[in-house]
Write a protein that holds these residues in place. Structure first.
Motif, PDB file in Angstrom:
ATOM      1  N   GLN A  83       0.827  -1.205   0.000  1.00 11.85           N
ATOM      2  CA  GLN A  83       0.000   0.000   0.000  1.00 11.85           C
ATOM      3  C   GLN A  83       0.862   1.257   0.000  1.00 11.85           C
ATOM      4  O   GLN A  83       0.594   2.214  -0.739  1.00 11.85           O
ATOM      5  CB  GLN A  83      -0.927  -0.020   1.213  1.00 11.85           C
ATOM      6  CG  GLN A  83      -1.969  -1.125   1.183  1.00 11.85           C
ATOM      7  CD  GLN A  83      -2.615  -1.363   2.531  1.00 11.85           C
ATOM      8  OE1 GLN A  83      -2.387  -0.618   3.494  1.00 11.85           O
ATOM      9  NE2 GLN A  83      -3.408  -2.425   2.637  1.00 11.85           N
ATOM     10  N   ILE A  84       1.908   1.281   0.810  1.00  6.81           N
ATOM     11  CA  ILE A  84       2.796   2.444   0.872  1.00  6.81           C
ATOM     12  C   ILE A  84       3.518   2.633  -0.462  1.00  6.81           C
ATOM     13  O   ILE A  84       3.692   3.766  -0.948  1.00  6.81           O
ATOM     14  CB  ILE A  84       3.806   2.282   2.024  1.00  6.81           C
ATOM     15  CG1 ILE A  84       3.084   2.386   3.374  1.00  6.81           C
ATOM     16  CG2 ILE A  84       4.903   3.327   1.935  1.00  6.81           C
ATOM     17  CD1 ILE A  84       2.449   3.731   3.644  1.00  6.81           C
ATOM     18  N   LEU A  85       3.928   1.530  -1.087  1.00  6.54           N
ATOM     19  CA  LEU A  85       4.636   1.620  -2.362  1.00  6.54           C
ATOM     20  C   LEU A  85       3.728   2.200  -3.451  1.00  6.54           C
ATOM     21  O   LEU A  85       4.146   3.070  -4.220  1.00  6.54           O
ATOM     22  CB  LEU A  85       5.142   0.234  -2.762  1.00  6.54           C
ATOM     23  CG  LEU A  85       6.270   0.162  -3.796  1.00  6.54           C
ATOM     24  CD1 LEU A  85       7.495   0.918  -3.337  1.00  6.54           C
ATOM     25  CD2 LEU A  85       6.636  -1.287  -4.070  1.00  6.54           C
ATOM     26  N   LEU A  86       2.497   1.749  -3.500  1.00  7.02           N
ATOM     27  CA  LEU A  86       1.578   2.290  -4.507  1.00  7.02           C
ATOM     28  C   LEU A  86       1.188   3.730  -4.161  1.00  7.02           C
ATOM     29  O   LEU A  86       1.007   4.557  -5.072  1.00  7.02           O
ATOM     30  CB  LEU A  86       0.327   1.414  -4.594  1.00  7.02           C
ATOM     31  CG  LEU A  86      -0.674   1.791  -5.689  1.00  7.02           C
ATOM     32  CD1 LEU A  86      -0.012   1.778  -7.064  1.00  7.02           C
ATOM     33  CD2 LEU A  86      -1.872   0.858  -5.696  1.00  7.02           C
ATOM     34  N   LEU A  87       1.069   4.043  -2.898  1.00  7.52           N
ATOM     35  CA  LEU A  87       0.785   5.417  -2.499  1.00  7.52           C
ATOM     36  C   LEU A  87       1.894   6.352  -2.966  1.00  7.52           C
ATOM     37  O   LEU A  87       1.615   7.470  -3.446  1.00  7.52           O
ATOM     38  CB  LEU A  87       0.626   5.493  -0.977  1.00  7.52           C
ATOM     39  CG  LEU A  87       0.461   6.901  -0.386  1.00  7.52           C
ATOM     40  CD1 LEU A  87      -0.807   7.567  -0.920  1.00  7.52           C
ATOM     41  CD2 LEU A  87       0.434   6.852   1.142  1.00  7.52           C
ATOM     42  N   ALA A  88       3.143   5.923  -2.849  1.00  8.55           N
ATOM     43  CA  ALA A  88       4.260   6.759  -3.317  1.00  8.55           C
ATOM     44  C   ALA A  88       4.170   7.004  -4.820  1.00  8.55           C
ATOM     45  O   ALA A  88       4.413   8.126  -5.301  1.00  8.55           O
ATOM     46  CB  ALA A  88       5.588   6.076  -2.969  1.00  8.55           C
ATOM     47  N   ALA A  89       3.795   5.966  -5.586  1.00  2.32           N
ATOM     48  CA  ALA A  89       3.677   6.128  -7.038  1.00  2.32           C
ATOM     49  C   ALA A  89       2.535   7.070  -7.397  1.00  2.32           C
ATOM     50  O   ALA A  89       2.675   7.948  -8.270  1.00  2.32           O
ATOM     51  CB  ALA A  89       3.471   4.768  -7.693  1.00  2.32           C
ATOM     52  N   VAL A  90       1.380   6.904  -6.739  1.00  2.00           N
ATOM     53  CA  VAL A  90       0.228   7.766  -7.032  1.00  2.00           C
ATOM     54  C   VAL A  90       0.532   9.211  -6.660  1.00  2.00           C
ATOM     55  O   VAL A  90       0.211  10.149  -7.413  1.00  2.00           O
ATOM     56  CB  VAL A  90      -1.020   7.247  -6.287  1.00  2.00           C
ATOM     57  CG1 VAL A  90      -2.185   8.225  -6.425  1.00  2.00           C
ATOM     58  CG2 VAL A  90      -1.422   5.879  -6.804  1.00  2.00           C
ATOM     59  N   ALA A  91       1.153   9.428  -5.497  1.00  2.00           N
ATOM     60  CA  ALA A  91       1.483  10.788  -5.071  1.00  2.00           C
ATOM     61  C   ALA A  91       2.470  11.447  -6.034  1.00  2.00           C
ATOM     62  O   ALA A  91       2.346  12.637  -6.365  1.00  2.00           O
ATOM     63  CB  ALA A  91       2.054  10.759  -3.653  1.00  2.00           C
ATOM     64  N   ARG A  92       3.451  10.688  -6.507  1.00  2.00           N
ATOM     65  CA  ARG A  92       4.402  11.236  -7.475  1.00  2.00           C
ATOM     66  C   ARG A  92       3.703  11.655  -8.767  1.00  2.00           C
ATOM     67  O   ARG A  92       4.006  12.691  -9.354  1.00  2.00           O
ATOM     68  CB  ARG A  92       5.473  10.200  -7.765  1.00  2.00           C
ATOM     69  CG  ARG A  92       6.517  10.569  -8.798  1.00  2.00           C
ATOM     70  CD  ARG A  92       7.550  11.539  -8.265  1.00  2.00           C
ATOM     71  NE  ARG A  92       7.121  12.925  -8.333  1.00  2.00           N
ATOM     72  CZ  ARG A  92       7.853  13.957  -7.967  1.00  2.00           C
ATOM     73  NH1 ARG A  92       9.056  13.758  -7.461  1.00  2.00           N
ATOM     74  NH2 ARG A  92       7.387  15.187  -8.052  1.00  2.00           N
ATOM     75  N   LEU A  93       2.733  10.846  -9.192  1.00  2.00           N
ATOM     76  CA  LEU A  93       2.005  11.145 -10.422  1.00  2.00           C
ATOM     77  C   LEU A  93       1.113  12.376 -10.252  1.00  2.00           C
ATOM     78  O   LEU A  93       0.975  13.186 -11.185  1.00  2.00           O
ATOM     79  CB  LEU A  93       1.170   9.936 -10.833  1.00  2.00           C
ATOM     80  CG  LEU A  93       0.416  10.043 -12.167  1.00  2.00           C
ATOM     81  CD1 LEU A  93       1.392  10.200 -13.321  1.00  2.00           C
ATOM     82  CD2 LEU A  93      -0.471   8.842 -12.394  1.00  2.00           C
TER      83      LEU A  93
END
Length: 650
Positions: A83-93
């Motif tokens: 969840q944290i890994l995907l959150l980092a990707a979404v936030a970067r986008l």
């Protein structure tokens, strides 16, 4: 700007795909939240709105991270990390404004794509993951490629042809290193049989059509009546439900190979591919004597893993078709307790014992009672409540599933002083002769009884007395149409979808055997075979290299050798073939053409022109002259035809 917009749309679609592939790791509210953020980003891109400022994105990501942390106990550490890994990707986008800021984003995508294989091992999902990987690889290329550059497909194809053999060689031969870390366990719902069984538990499981495991036998397929796959022993009875005894859990820690009581019993050897179930219990027939891998085989004939299965597991079993032996007097005593309640059942057992004092006779009497009385096999039996559920079933409702009949039989036997226990597992399966494997689904879940007779736990299936078709055929064959619809509801009623699903299951089986099943033992066996065949392999490689050298050398010599016949000469030979048959072998072609011009005055002009152009094409090596020669021959086709006739009549 157009390039940046297209890349951002690709990354948004890629993250939505990852959200779907990793949905097992997320609660519904997390999936909804991430989906809303990604759709907002797509909507903003289509309307050419600016990205959210980094300050607001960091604040939003911090709030979501705290919420995920509060959900850690329920989700588990592994799912929290995803969840944290995907959150980092979404936030970067969300905050991405320039392409140079996306250098880290594509690498985070690679990590997320790799994590998909932690949750999935199906071949179909693997193909989807590969498609997402290729999409991210394409975006990676677009990110660093010069503006306006296009993929060089021929060069890409050559690179793939080079990489594939190297990848295959590394997969087959490269030493497999152990993991440098321990993947934390996730809180995932378990599938299959649980640690307790009561009326109604297996009926719910039977409505699940997913795979439980698949089996490939080394020899012939055993008769269907022997396909009882033992997985659980339920020995504690509280008057309604059966549970695994705490003593049994302790005993399961010891790896003691069971021994059958019949030395002449049929030998069984088979390989099992068990699906991920988040449980430790595995499956075996009758009495297993040995099992491969780091698995436990206890004295009661049960196979178990050291930790819950989070991925598919392949293992091999060897054993006999003989029943399991009694371990100790403590085990016998454990399986004599009847619990409180059910007085009518205990009275019925006492009456049967007076007429049938031997265990085998009593079991036969119970089977005859179920077969002759008005008992019914049903997926939807009446609800049994209270402490006297066995009495209600035997003397009132008389309608039940396998767990009802197994539970009632075990209580009757115990009340008669015969040690008995309920066995949970699977019965039967669907045989696929072309692919040579047995597919066992959750709907084949079954419960039967083992009773003690002369120190041996003899199996007895009371359901077979009520509905023998359940053992001899598929479950569908014995149910009425309305209950059959419960098992084959929705899309399962469409024949073409069922056929497509069947073919996909076959492909997935080969994927499991040849790819997922290629473990350390398989690799060591391959190395051992390669070493044994090393002289033959070396001779074959040397022969192939020598052949390639000969072919390459011949090709180079052919390229370096001068042409035997100039192109201009070949043109004349094709056009003037009958005429040139009269030419002396040693005479030059141009001289012969001049002699023809003298002997054939009506053709003198164009023959002289032909000779001049031919000499320029051959001796002056002028490409324009060769083209002129071809054009002249084409233009003078009628005169050439007349020349042939004239020379022939001379």
């Amino acid at each position: 700007m157009l390039r940046q917009k297209s890349l951002l749309l690709i990354w948004a679609g890629l993250q939505l795909s990852l959200l779907l592939l990793l949905q097992q790791a997320f609660a519904w509210w997390i999936i909804s939240l991430f989906a809303v953020l990604l759709f907002y980003r797509v909507f903003a891109l289509l309307r050419n709105n600016a990205a959210i400022s980094l300050k607001w994105v960091n604040l939003l990501a911090g709030i979501i991270a705290v919420a995920l942390l509060l959900n850690l106990r329920q989700a588990g550490v592994l799912h929290f990390m995803l969840q944290i890994l995907l959150l980092a990707a979404v936030a970067r986008l969300l905050a991405l404004q320039h392409l140079y800021e996306a250098r880290q984003l594509v690498w985070v995508h690679y990590f997320l794509i790799g994590c998909c294989f932690i949750l999935h091992q199906d071949m179909a999902i693997a193909m989807l993951v590969l498609a997402v990987f290729l999409l991210n690889l394409y975006s990676h290329y677009r990110l660093f490629a010069p503006s306006g550059a296009r993929l060089n497909w021929p060069q890409t194809g050559r690179s793939v042809l080079i990489i594939l053999p190297l990848w295959l060689g590394m997969f087959l031969l490269f030493p497999r290193l152990p993991a440098f870390w321990q993947i934390p366990q996730a809180n995932v719902a378990a599938t299959g049989l649980g640690d307790s069984i009561d009326p109604g538990s297996i009926e719910k499981l039977v409505q699940d059509d997913s795979l439980a495991f698949r089996v490939e036998f080394d020899g012939a397929l055993p008769p269907r009546q022997q396909l009882y796959w033992r997985a659980r022993l339920y020995e504690d009875f509280d008057g309604r439900s059966w549970h695994i005894s705490p003593l049994r859990r302790t005993a399961a820690r010891y790896n003691a190979a069971p021994t059958g009581n019949d030395a002449a019993a049929a030998q069984l050897s088979y390989s099992v591919i068990a699906e991920a179930s988040r449980q430790t219990g595995l499956f075996a027939l009758a009495t297993p004597n040995s099992v491969s891998g780091n698995l436990q085989l206890n004295s009661s004939g049960l196979v178990s893993a050291n930790k819950p299965l989070s991925q598919r597991l392949s293992y091999q079993v060897k054993g006999t078709a003989s029943p399991v032996l009694l371990l100790s007097a403590q085990e016998q005593q454990l399986n004599l307790a009847t619990g409180s309640g059910n007085p009518a059942t205990k009275q019925f057992a006492a009456e049967l014992l007076q007429q049938y004092p031997q265990p085998a006779q009593l079991v036969a009497a119970i089977a005859e009672h179920f077969g002759n009385q008005a008992f019914y096999y049903s997926l939807t039996p009446p609800l049994l409540a209270g402490a006297n559920s066995i009495d209600q079933f035997l003397f009132s409702s008389r309608s039940g599933f396998c767990s009802h009949y197994a539970s009632a039989t075990a209580v009757i036997l115990r009340a008669a002083g015969i040690a008995a226990r309920v066995v949970g597992g699977y019965q039967g399966g669907q045989w696929h002769p072309q692919q040579n494997y047995l597919a066992v689904r959750q709907r084949e879940a079954h419960a039967w009884v083992e009773y003690l007779d002369n120190g041996v736990w003899q199996p007895f299936d009371p359901t077979a007395a009520v509905a023998p078709e359940r053992v001899l055929n598929n479950l569908d064959d014995i149910l009425p149409q309305e209950q059959r619809n419960l098992l084959n509801s929705g899309w399962r009623q469409l024949a073409f979808l069922q056929a497509a699903r069947q073919q996909l299951m076959h492909l997935d089986y080969y994927w499991s055997v040849w790819v997922l099943g290629f473990d350390d033992n398989s690799q060591r066996n391959l190395w051992r075979q390669l070493i044994q065949q090393l002289p033959a392999i070396a001779a074959s490689i040397a022969g192939i290299l020598l052949l390639l050298l000969l072919i390459g050398g011949g090709y180079l010599l052919k390229r370096r050798a001068p042409a035997a016949v100039p192109p201009a000469t070949m043109l004349l030979q094709r056009a003037l073939h009958p005429v040139l048959q009269l030419k002396p072998p040693s005479q030059p072609l141009s001289v012969y053409l001049q002699q023809l011009a003298i002997s054939q005055p009506q053709h003198r002009e164009w023959l002289q022109q032909l000779s001049d152009v031919y000499e320029q094409a051959v001796y002056a090596d002028k490409p324009q002259a060769l083209m002129q020669l071809a054009a002249l021959l084409k233009r003078r086709r009628l005169q050439i035809k007349q020349l042939r006739s004239s020379v022939k009549n001379t």
